[in-house]
Design a protein around this motif. Structure first.
Motif, PDB file in Angstrom:
ATOM      1  N   VAL B 149       0.841  -1.195   0.000  1.00  0.00           N
ATOM      2  CA  VAL B 149       0.000   0.000   0.000  1.00  0.00           C
ATOM      3  C   VAL B 149       0.875   1.243   0.000  1.00  0.00           C
ATOM      4  O   VAL B 149       1.988   1.230   0.539  1.00  0.00           O
ATOM      5  N   GLN B 150       0.392   2.308  -0.670  1.00  0.00           N
ATOM      6  CA  GLN B 150       1.100   3.588  -0.641  1.00  0.00           C
ATOM      7  C   GLN B 150       0.090   4.705  -0.850  1.00  0.00           C
ATOM      8  O   GLN B 150      -1.020   4.475  -1.317  1.00  0.00           O
ATOM      9  N   THR B 151       0.472   5.926  -0.492  1.00  0.00           N
ATOM     10  CA  THR B 151      -0.383   7.087  -0.740  1.00  0.00           C
ATOM     11  C   THR B 151       0.197   7.883  -1.899  1.00  0.00           C
ATOM     12  O   THR B 151       1.351   8.315  -1.849  1.00  0.00           O
ATOM     13  N   LEU B 152      -0.617   8.042  -2.950  1.00  0.00           N
ATOM     14  CA  LEU B 152      -0.166   8.772  -4.133  1.00  0.00           C
ATOM     15  C   LEU B 152      -0.640  10.217  -4.070  1.00  0.00           C
ATOM     16  O   LEU B 152      -1.773  10.487  -3.661  1.00  0.00           O
ATOM     17  N   ARG B 153       0.222  11.136  -4.431  1.00  0.00           N
ATOM     18  CA  ARG B 153      -0.151  12.548  -4.554  1.00  0.00           C
ATOM     19  C   ARG B 153      -0.109  12.919  -6.023  1.00  0.00           C
ATOM     20  O   ARG B 153       0.950  12.924  -6.642  1.00  0.00           O
ATOM     21  N   ILE B 154      -1.275  13.186  -6.580  1.00  0.00           N
ATOM     22  CA  ILE B 154      -1.397  13.406  -8.020  1.00  0.00           C
ATOM     23  C   ILE B 154      -2.004  14.775  -8.272  1.00  0.00           C
ATOM     24  O   ILE B 154      -2.986  15.156  -7.650  1.00  0.00           O
ATOM     25  N   ASP B 156      -3.840  17.732 -10.502  1.00  0.00           N
ATOM     26  CA  ASP B 156      -4.755  17.891 -11.636  1.00  0.00           C
ATOM     27  C   ASP B 156      -4.280  19.035 -12.523  1.00  0.00           C
ATOM     28  O   ASP B 156      -3.254  19.676 -12.256  1.00  0.00           O
ATOM     29  N   LEU B 157      -5.031  19.308 -13.577  1.00  0.00           N
ATOM     30  CA  LEU B 157      -4.567  20.258 -14.591  1.00  0.00           C
ATOM     31  C   LEU B 157      -4.606  21.706 -14.107  1.00  0.00           C
ATOM     32  O   LEU B 157      -4.155  22.607 -14.809  1.00  0.00           O
ATOM     33  N   HIS B 158      -5.150  21.924 -12.903  1.00  0.00           N
ATOM     34  CA  HIS B 158      -5.135  23.274 -12.335  1.00  0.00           C
ATOM     35  C   HIS B 158      -4.091  23.401 -11.245  1.00  0.00           C
ATOM     36  O   HIS B 158      -4.020  24.420 -10.573  1.00  0.00           O
ATOM     37  N   GLY B 159      -3.316  22.348 -11.036  1.00  0.00           N
ATOM     38  CA  GLY B 159      -2.264  22.388 -10.024  1.00  0.00           C
ATOM     39  C   GLY B 159      -2.710  21.917  -8.661  1.00  0.00           C
ATOM     40  O   GLY B 159      -1.896  21.875  -7.730  1.00  0.00           O
ATOM     41  N   ALA B 160      -3.980  21.571  -8.510  1.00  0.00           N
ATOM     42  CA  ALA B 160      -4.449  21.060  -7.220  1.00  0.00           C
ATOM     43  C   ALA B 160      -3.951  19.626  -7.018  1.00  0.00           C
ATOM     44  O   ALA B 160      -3.911  18.843  -7.970  1.00  0.00           O
ATOM     45  N   VAL B 161      -3.563  19.307  -5.799  1.00  0.00           N
ATOM     46  CA  VAL B 161      -3.009  17.987  -5.501  1.00  0.00           C
ATOM     47  C   VAL B 161      -4.066  17.114  -4.826  1.00  0.00           C
ATOM     48  O   VAL B 161      -4.740  17.547  -3.900  1.00  0.00           O
ATOM     49  N   TRP B 162      -4.215  15.902  -5.315  1.00  0.00           N
ATOM     50  CA  TRP B 162      -5.178  14.952  -4.750  1.00  0.00           C
ATOM     51  C   TRP B 162      -4.417  13.758  -4.206  1.00  0.00           C
ATOM     52  O   TRP B 162      -3.462  13.290  -4.811  1.00  0.00           O
ATOM     53  N   GLU B 163      -4.862  13.252  -3.058  1.00  0.00           N
ATOM     54  CA  GLU B 163      -4.222  12.077  -2.460  1.00  0.00           C
ATOM     55  C   GLU B 163      -5.101  10.854  -2.637  1.00  0.00           C
ATOM     56  O   GLU B 163      -6.308  10.911  -2.396  1.00  0.00           O
ATOM     57  N   PHE B 164      -4.491   9.763  -3.057  1.00  0.00           N
ATOM     58  CA  PHE B 164      -5.208   8.508  -3.202  1.00  0.00           C
ATOM     59  C   PHE B 164      -4.447   7.402  -2.481  1.00  0.00           C
ATOM     60  O   PHE B 164      -3.225   7.295  -2.615  1.00  0.00           O
ATOM     61  N   ARG B 165      -5.182   6.592  -1.730  1.00  0.00           N
ATOM     62  CA  ARG B 165      -4.573   5.422  -1.116  1.00  0.00           C
ATOM     63  C   ARG B 165      -4.577   4.293  -2.142  1.00  0.00           C
ATOM     64  O   ARG B 165      -5.642   3.831  -2.569  1.00  0.00           O
ATOM     65  N   MET B 206       3.300  12.912 -11.234  1.00  0.00           N
ATOM     66  CA  MET B 206       2.057  12.333 -11.735  1.00  0.00           C
ATOM     67  C   MET B 206       0.965  13.388 -11.841  1.00  0.00           C
ATOM     68  O   MET B 206       0.866  14.284 -11.015  1.00  0.00           O
ATOM     69  N   PHE B 207       0.140  13.253 -12.882  1.00  0.00           N
ATOM     70  CA  PHE B 207      -0.944  14.194 -13.132  1.00  0.00           C
ATOM     71  C   PHE B 207      -2.212  13.423 -13.482  1.00  0.00           C
ATOM     72  O   PHE B 207      -2.149  12.269 -13.894  1.00  0.00           O
ATOM     73  N   VAL B 208      -3.342  14.085 -13.276  1.00  0.00           N
ATOM     74  CA  VAL B 208      -4.610  13.452 -13.629  1.00  0.00           C
ATOM     75  C   VAL B 208      -5.475  14.448 -14.396  1.00  0.00           C
ATOM     76  O   VAL B 208      -5.611  15.614 -14.014  1.00  0.00           O
TER      77      VAL B 208
END
Lengths: 233, 233
Positions: B149-154, B156-165, B206-208
Motif C-alpha cells: 500500500v502507498q499514498t499517491l499525490r497526483i 490535476d490540470l489546475h495544479g491542485a493535488v489529490w491524495e489517493f490510497r 504524476m498528473f490526472v
DNA sequence: TTGTCGGCCGATCGCCGACAA
DNA sequence: TTGTCGGCGATCGGCCGACAA
C-alpha cells in the motif's frame, strides 16, 4: 411578497416603508456611496445635483431568492420644486394619498421571531421552539398523546414548503423541532445569531422568513472567536 | 497547460491541433452555428463572407476551471488570397514554419486512460486501477508488505493535488484506490462513462486529467435507463 | 484481469432526557 | 422557560474479500 410578511421579517428596527404618493428627497451621491451595485440608466445630469425632490410612485416588497432577506423597490419620479411644501418630506407614517403600498389586504398576521442559538444552528441538532411561538403560531398539539407530536408544513417567502417534526417532550417539557430542521438550517445556510420568523395569516397558513445577523463578530464558535481575538489583538 | 497533457486528455479521437504559421480557412457561419456563445468583436463584414483564408498566429492549450475539460484557443489572422497555395490548407501534421505550438519541450509523457464503471463512479466506492496504469504510471509498490500500500499525490490540470490510497489486495490480487477516491469523484462530479487520464512526466511527477462522456444516454443507473427507455418507447 | 456484490466495521447524524441558568 | 450537554441508537460511508465474467 405581501407587505405584512415584509414587516414581520424586516423587524422592529427597520424603517417603515414610504407611502405611495408621498414626497421624498433622493440623494444621488448617497445612493452611489451606499449601494452595492452602481445605479444604472440615470443620466449624468442626475448625479450632478446634490438632492432631487421626488414623488414615490410605487413601493414593492421582495425577498432575495438566495438569502431570503427582505428588501424594497421604491420607484421615484422627480417633481418640480415649487409644487411641494416642507411638510411633504417628513417621514410619512400614513398615506398622504390613496392609502398605498398597493396592499389594502393588510390583515393581521401573527408572528414570532427567535435569534438562533448555537444549539439551534448546530447541524444535526434540533430547534428549541419558544413557548409563544408554539402557542400563537402552530396548531395545538394533542397533549393526550405521549409524546405529543405533529408534522408542520411551513412555507417560506418563495413558496417552498418545509416540513418540521414538532414534538413536546423532555424534562421539563418543552417544544422542539427535530426532523427537518437540520435540512432547513443547511439549505438556508443559517448560523447562530441569525433569526427565523414564524408567521400565521388569518387562514391559519404558516410561513417562515429569515433575518441575517449583521454583527460581524457573531455566528462563530467559541474557538473561532478566541482565535479571531488573538489575531486582532 | 502543457501541450503534452492536452494531447493525452483530448484522446485519440481528437483532431491534432493546428500548427503555428500554418494556413487554414475560417468559416464564420460555421462558427456561429456550432459555438455555444456568439463570437464577439468581429465586424459584420466578416460574417458576410462564407470563408476567410487565415494564418494561425498562436495556439494555446487550456483546461476548463470548472469541468477540467481541455480546449484550444487558436488565434487567426486573415491573409490575402493570392499569397497562398492549395497545399497550405491541407491538414498540417508538421510545422510549415517554426516548429510550432510554442512548446518545444514535448518530452515523452506516459499516460493511461480508463472509462469509469458504475462501481468506480459510485460514491463511497473505490477505483479499480488498470494493471497497465499501476505498472506504467505509479511508483512500484513494495510487494513484500502485506498488503502492499502507498499514498499517491497526483496533480490535476489546475495544479491542485489529490491524495489517493493505492493498495494491492483481494483475491485475486488487484490494484485499487480506496481513501481519497470518493472525494475526487464528488469534487469533479464524475459519473460512469466519464474517463480519467493518469499521466507521468519524465521527472516522475504524476498528473490526472478528465474527459467527460459525450454520449447522452450514459452515466445513468440501470433503473434510470429502463425508466428513460419506457418513456421514450 | 477487473466489474459487481454482500458483509461488516466505524464514524457520523440526529433524537433523547438530564440539568442548570 | 430554554440553552447546552452526554448518551446512544440508527444510518451511512467506505474498506474488505468472494466470485464470476
Amino acid at each position: 411578497i405581501p407587505a405584512k410578511f415584509w414587516r414581520a421579517c424586516a423587524g422592529i428596527s427597520a424603517q417603515e416603508p414610504p407611502v405611495v404618493n408621498s414626497r421624498v428627497y433622493y440623494f444621488p451621491q448617497g445612493h452611489i456611496d451606499q449601494a452595492a451595485s452602481k445605479p444604472r440608466n440615470l443620466s449624468p445630469l442626475v448625479y450632478s445635483k446634490p438632492v432631487i425632490p421626488c414623488r414615490v410612485s410605487a413601493v414593492n416588497f421582495f425577498a432575495d431568492p438566495n438569502t431570503d432577506e427582505v428588501f424594497l423597490k421604491i420607484l421615484l419620479h422627480p417633481v418640480a420644486v415649487g409644487s411641494s411644501t416642507a411638510q411633504d418630506f417628513l417621514p410619512a407614517t400614513e398615506g398622504s394619498g390613496g392609502n398605498g403600498n398597493g396592499n389594502g389586504n393588510d390583515e393581521k398576521v401573527q408572528s414570532c421571531a427567535k435569534i438562533l442559538t448555537r444549539t439551534d444552528a448546530n447541524l444535526g441538532g434540533g430547534f428549541s421552539v419558544p413557548r409563544a411561538c408554539a402557542d400563537l403560531i402552530f396548531p395545538p398539539l394533542n397533549f393526550e398523546d405521549d409524546p405529543p407530536v405533529q408534522t408542520l408544513r411551513i412555507t417560506d417567502l418563495h413558496g417552498a414548503v418545509w416540513e418540521f417534526r414538532h414534538i413536546y417532550r423532555g424534562t421539563p417539557k418543552r417544544h422542539l423541532f427535530t426532523s427537518g430542521w437540520s435540512k432547513f438550517v443547511d439549505s438556508k445556510m443559517l448560523i447562530s445569531g441569525d433569526s427565523v420568523i414564524f408567521m400565521k395569516d388569518s387562514d391559519g397558513r404558516m410561513f417562515v422568513g429569515l433575518r441575517r445577523n449583521m454583527s460581524p463578530d457573531d455566528g462563530l464558535s467559541d474557538g473561532e472567536s478566541e482565535w479571531l481575538d488573538a489575531i486582532l489583538g
